[in-house]
Design an enzyme around this catalytic site. Structure first.
Site, PDB file in Angstrom:
ATOM      1  CE  LYS A 124      -1.395   1.433  -1.597  1.00  0.00           C
ATOM      2  NZ  LYS A 124      -2.425   1.668  -2.628  1.00  0.00           N
ATOM      3  CE  LYS A 149       0.267  -3.574  -0.706  1.00  0.00           C
ATOM      4  NZ  LYS A 149      -0.579  -3.970  -1.864  1.00  0.00           N
TER       5      LYS A 149
END
Length: 565
Positions: free
Chosen positions: A249, A417
């Site tokens: 990420k 995420k």
């Protein structure tokens, strides 16, 4: 103007997401064109007036009201539009016979010159009641602050056409009216960037009076697919790591690079075009399609911290010096279209395979491929998440189902995420300032500091969220009870080694900064805990914060400032 003012007022006082949706849906269904279109443009950030600025409003008010009284009132209320709306004294000699319509205001301001705008606004303020004046000034300044995101507004637009039952035949023997098929927010977003305010063609489609507007404009923005936060305790036990790909990420900004039909554009995740600020990236793009990825500063193949990218954000242009010092590029992780073909319905593995071929054949240095992370267990990924070799440029991990199509919005399940735990320091409250809107009566913006080697406090950040409403009242009382000095709207709070309020501050990153006296700047700081129990002298020091910064730059995991790096 009155229905728009009532809408803004009710939205600002409503905390429920569903209630806000119903309020806006009903407004759009009952308000005629073009007023509803201009209201929608204002709520989605698509409406701005170059000739009307807050400074002009302040000047107009101070011409009719004692400037000192206005200053005191503004300091107390905390909101320019609300203060001006309440304190504005009407000029009875120039009061209009009727209130202006929203469409009339928008059209006039869009065509008015800088010299004409003040007189227009003053005339409307004289014609309106306080609530209408407030709505007008909110519209003019663009600072609506009613707790409604652009996507939530577009969701309300889609709700204008719910699933319906066909109308029965008429008594005269006519045929039954055909029910309109429901519309999803994704379908609205698909055509959104091909439309212009006041969106009359959009409403005509939703009401069945016209065909759906074409979304096929070259260079258009595609609505993005978003991930949900991973709950380790609930999600990982029920998920099979073999079903997911994993990647970093990245700590940049989500972008969509589009090059098709002779149009080349760069969009933020919300669809705002940012091409002009990144001419180096735009000149390097050579594919035909739409790429989803992360915009970062990359030097010699190494991704730089987010602070470097910040030097290039929120600019209208970029000169050669800036581009050389902070060279930007895109790390791509998805391919939405290629050669005129829409790929979003394909499984992620197929889109990824085509993206890999595109990236391998792409010339230049501004478009790279976000690498996949090999794994067989969640424990392997957890270790990478805790201590990523890419250092400060990774916020954590992304987990994406291999079979997932690219679906607009934030569907639950396909993408997750898995962010790293935040950094934490203990700091001492130094200054406080009143908030805006609902918080205008509370000291809710807090500047905090840490101890230097000389035993003094130096500010290292500012936070204005992370606490509950009850905690806000407690913090506000502490500020009022222990104010030692005032600097305009700012209060200095008693902060000594033997007395002070310690706040546990969580934040996502640190960077070196020449703009701050401490030499550091925090990313996304918030109050994670109020340490009523901790003596001020035990708060962290600047040396420990700098040690943490060194650890971050070396690629270390999340630690508290007091821990040894």
């Amino acid at each position: 103007m009155r229905p728009f003012a009532e809408l803004l007022d009710r939205l600002s006082l409503t905390t429920s997401r569903n209630a806000k949706l119903v309020l806006l849906r009903d407004y759009l269904k009952t308000t005629p064109d073009p007023d509803r279109g201009w209201a929608l443009a204002a709520l989605t950030g698509e409406l701005s007036f170059a000739t009307a600025k807050p400074a002009m409003i302040r000047k107009a008010v101070e011409a009719r009201v004692d400037p000192v009284l206005f200053g005191w009132s503004y300091d107390y209320v905390g909101d320019l539009a609300e203060t001006a709306a309440l304190i504005w004294p009407r000029d009875p000699q120039h009061r209009a016979n009727r209130e202006p319509e929203l469409g009339e205001v928008a059209d006039a301001l869009m065509h008015a010159g800088r010299a004409e705008a003040p007189a227009l606004i003053e005339g409307w303020l004289d014609a309106l009641e306080p609530k209408g004046r407030w709505a007008l000034l909110k519209l003019v300044t663009g600072a609506l602050r009613v707790g409604l995101s652009a996507r939530l507004a577009r969701t309300a637009v889609a709700m204008m056409r719910p699933a319906a039952v066909p109308e029965p035949p008429s008594p005269e023997g006519g045929e039954a009216a055909e029910a309109l098929a429901p519309v999803t927010v994704g379908e609205v977003e698909e055509v959104w960037h091909a439309l212009k305010p006041p969106y009359e063609d959009l409403f005509a489609w939703l009401e069945g009076r016209a065909e759906r507007p074409s979304p096929d404009a070259p260079g258009r923005f595609r609505p993005v697919m978003l991930a949900v936060a991973l709950d380790e305790g609930l999600d990982l036990p029920r998920l099979d790591p073999a079903d997911f790909i994993a990647e970093w990420k990245w700590d940049g900004i989500r972008v969509q690079a589009v090059r098709e039909g002779g149009e080349t554009r760069l969009y933020s995740r919300t669809g705002d075009e940012i091409s002009a600020a990144f001419p180096d990236v735009m000149a390097d793009l050579a594919f035909e399609g739409a790429v989803d990825g992360e915009l970062l500063v990359v030097r010699d193949g190494v991704v730089a911290p987010f602070g470097d990218l910040q030097q290039r954000l929120n600019r209208k242009t970029a000169d050669a010096r800036l581009m050389q010092a902070y060279p930007a590029g895109i790390l791509a992780y998805d391919l939405l279209a290629e050669g005129g073909e829409d790929l979003r319905a394909l499984p992620l593995t197929e889109r990824r395979a085509r993206l890999e071929r595109l990236a391998a054949a792409h010339p230049g240095q501004r478009l790279g491929l976000s690498p996949l992370l090999a794994h067989t267990t969640w424990d392997e990924l957890a270790a990478l998440r805790a201590d990523p070799p890419v250092g400060a440029a990774a916020e954590g991990l992304m987990l994406k189902r291999r079979d997932s199509p690219y679906v607009a919005g934030r569907p639950k399940g396909p993408w997750f995420k898995w962010k790293r735990d935040p950094h934490v320091i203990d700091a001492v409250l130094m200054y406080a300032q009143r908030g805006h809107g609902k918080r205008s009566g509370f000291y809710s913006d807090y500047t905090f500091g840490v101890w230097t080697g000389e035993g003094a406090l130096t500010p290292v950040g500012k936070a204005y969220f992370g606490f509950t409403d009850q905690e806000l009242k407690q913090l506000d009382k502490f500020v009022r009870d222990h104010t030692v000095e005032r600097f305009g709207p700012v209060r200095a709070v008693r902060a000594e080694r033997d007395f002070g309020l310690v706040l546990e501050i969580a934040f996502e990153g640190l960077q070196r900064s020449t703009r701050h006296k401490s030499g550091v700047a925090m990313r996304f700081p918030r109050v994670s805990r109020i340490r009523w129990d901790k003596p001020a002298r035990e708060a962290d020091t600047l040396d420990s914060v700098l040690d943490l910064l060194d650890a971050i730059e070396r690629g270390g995991g999340r630690v508290s400032a007091g821990e040894k790096a």
